[in-house]
Design a protein around this motif. Structure first.
Motif, PDB file in Angstrom:
ATOM      1  N   ILE A  24       0.836  -1.196   0.000  1.00 28.63           N
ATOM      2  CA  ILE A  24       0.000   0.000   0.000  1.00 28.63           C
ATOM      3  C   ILE A  24       0.875   1.252   0.000  1.00 28.63           C
ATOM      4  O   ILE A  24       0.585   2.234  -0.692  1.00 28.63           O
ATOM      5  CB  ILE A  24      -0.954  -0.008   1.213  1.00 28.63           C
ATOM      6  N   GLY A  25       1.969   1.222   0.767  1.00 27.51           N
ATOM      7  CA  GLY A  25       2.903   2.341   0.782  1.00 27.51           C
ATOM      8  C   GLY A  25       3.502   2.613  -0.585  1.00 27.51           C
ATOM      9  O   GLY A  25       3.730   3.769  -0.954  1.00 27.51           O
ATOM     10  N   SER A  26       3.732   1.547  -1.360  1.00 26.78           N
ATOM     11  CA  SER A  26       4.283   1.736  -2.711  1.00 26.78           C
ATOM     12  C   SER A  26       3.318   2.534  -3.573  1.00 26.78           C
ATOM     13  O   SER A  26       3.730   3.216  -4.516  1.00 26.78           O
ATOM     14  CB  SER A  26       4.580   0.383  -3.359  1.00 26.78           C
ATOM     15  N   GLY A  27       2.003   2.436  -3.260  1.00 25.06           N
ATOM     16  CA  GLY A  27       1.014   3.185  -4.022  1.00 25.06           C
ATOM     17  C   GLY A  27       1.102   4.680  -3.808  1.00 25.06           C
ATOM     18  O   GLY A  27       0.553   5.458  -4.587  1.00 25.06           O
ATOM     19  N   PHE A  28       1.789   5.109  -2.735  1.00 29.19           N
ATOM     20  CA  PHE A  28       1.942   6.534  -2.476  1.00 29.19           C
ATOM     21  C   PHE A  28       3.154   7.118  -3.196  1.00 29.19           C
ATOM     22  O   PHE A  28       3.305   8.337  -3.246  1.00 29.19           O
ATOM     23  CB  PHE A  28       2.078   6.791  -0.974  1.00 29.19           C
ATOM     24  N   SER A  34      -2.330   3.238  -6.976  1.00 28.14           N
ATOM     25  CA  SER A  34      -3.086   3.940  -5.943  1.00 28.14           C
ATOM     26  C   SER A  34      -3.024   3.195  -4.623  1.00 28.14           C
ATOM     27  O   SER A  34      -3.321   1.997  -4.564  1.00 28.14           O
ATOM     28  CB  SER A  34      -4.547   4.091  -6.382  1.00 28.14           C
ATOM     29  N   GLY A  35      -2.620   3.912  -3.567  1.00 27.40           N
ATOM     30  CA  GLY A  35      -2.615   3.297  -2.243  1.00 27.40           C
ATOM     31  C   GLY A  35      -4.005   2.851  -1.828  1.00 27.40           C
ATOM     32  O   GLY A  35      -4.182   1.783  -1.239  1.00 27.40           O
ATOM     33  N   GLY A  73       3.618   0.443   5.582  1.00 25.79           N
ATOM     34  CA  GLY A  73       3.496   1.533   4.625  1.00 25.79           C
ATOM     35  C   GLY A  73       4.692   2.470   4.677  1.00 25.79           C
ATOM     36  O   GLY A  73       5.248   2.845   3.642  1.00 25.79           O
ATOM     37  N   LEU A 166      -5.244   7.705  -0.607  1.00 24.79           N
ATOM     38  CA  LEU A 166      -5.648   6.642   0.315  1.00 24.79           C
ATOM     39  C   LEU A 166      -7.160   6.492   0.353  1.00 24.79           C
ATOM     40  O   LEU A 166      -7.681   5.378   0.339  1.00 24.79           O
ATOM     41  CB  LEU A 166      -5.122   6.947   1.725  1.00 24.79           C
ATOM     42  N   SER A 172      -4.065   8.139  -8.190  1.00 24.79           N
ATOM     43  CA  SER A 172      -2.636   8.047  -7.892  1.00 24.79           C
ATOM     44  C   SER A 172      -2.073   9.453  -7.699  1.00 24.79           C
ATOM     45  O   SER A 172      -1.927  10.208  -8.671  1.00 24.79           O
ATOM     46  CB  SER A 172      -1.891   7.343  -9.032  1.00 24.79           C
TER      47      SER A 172
END
Length: 285
Positions: A24-28, A34-35, A73, A166, A172
């Protein structure tokens, strides 16, 4: 024997939630990923929104549940920032094509998610209008937004965008940070633990998720398809705007690298968006 089994299971769940948090952190920090969408993929999005929208309800249980997710995250963002900072500094054009590929790879999953409650002509009109308006706004505003001054206020805005990533699945924030010229500086700040970057981003993200989680919960519960198609239009517009236009000095291998990394990015985006089939949602707290 039973206590040992319970302890082992608890450790296993803790580690699994930590790993989910890393994804999920990679999505930030990965454009196109998208996280919020990854949180939905791993079956904890509704729990996150419910916790944020009703923060005093089951507070202790929720905090204990989300501690490993949060730690994961932070770890994911920190580790990935090293690679992003170096690669964008050395191979910006090629790496931007990798980011574009990541976005392309997630499109089928986002399209399916947008239409999971049905898709009407009105939803398609919303998508087209949001794409056109978003593209024109980003295109005409390139002089204002392509090189934003980096200060406490603008880093708070960046944090707000990350917070939106989030609570709005499919959005994104890194797309916009690349467009605003703040993305590499953000990655550098995470890598060097620069509090002048991290602190305002944290404030902006926290204010956004706490103030808008109830609003987004209400909107998605009543207008899921229109809202998601609106988001899709903005995602498509922002993707076009981050496609690199300067190819001076990259040579044949550079062009080949653009093509290869675009395909690799698409494969990564597709794989991450398909994780929902591999993991079942967590049970409700």
């Amino acid at each position: 024997m039973e206590n040992k089994k319970i302890t082992k299971q608890s450790k296993s769940d803790w580690i699994l939630r930590f790993v989910k948090g890393m994804f999920i952190g990679s999505g930030f920090i990965l454009p196109g990923v998208s996280g919020g969408a990854l949180a939905a993929v791993f079956g904890i999005y509704e729990q996150i929104i419910s916790f944020l929208a009703h923060i005093t309800r089951n507070f202790k249980e929720n905090v204990l549940f989300f501690i490993p997710v949060g730690l994961g995250g932070v770890t994911g963002v920190f580790l990935l920032s090293f690679a992003v900072s170096f690669l964008l500094g050395e191979f910006e054009t090629i790496i931007l094509w990798f980011f574009v590929g990541c976005i392309i790879g997630t499109v089928p999953a986002l399209w399916n998610e947008a239409g999971k409650h049905g898709r009407s002509t009105k939803d398609m009109v919303i998508l087209v209008i949001s794409f056109i308006v978003g593209f024109l706004f980003l295109w005409q505003g390139s002089g204002l937004f392509s090189e934003v001054d980096q200060n406490f206020f603008t880093w708070m805005i960046a944090g707000g965008l990350i917070g939106l990533g989030l609570i709005v699945p499919g959005l994104s924030p890194s797309n916009f940070l690349v467009y605003m010229g703040m993305y590499k500086a953000m990655a550098d700040g995470f890598k060097s633990l620069d509090m002048s970057v991290i602190f305002p981003i944290g404030i902006g993200g926290l204010v956004t998720v706490l103030s808008l989680s109830k609003v987004m919960d209400w909107i998605f519960s009543r207008y899921f398809a229109p809202m998601f198609h609106f988001i899709l239009g903005i995602v498509f517009a922002s993707t076009i705007m981050i496609i690199p236009t300067d190819y001076s000095g990259i040579g044949f291998l550079g062009y080949l690298g653009c093509i290869v990394l675009c395909f690799l990015g698409a494969a990564l985006g597709w794989w991450m968006s398909r994780l929902e089939e591999r993991y079942k949602p967590e049970e409700e707290i």
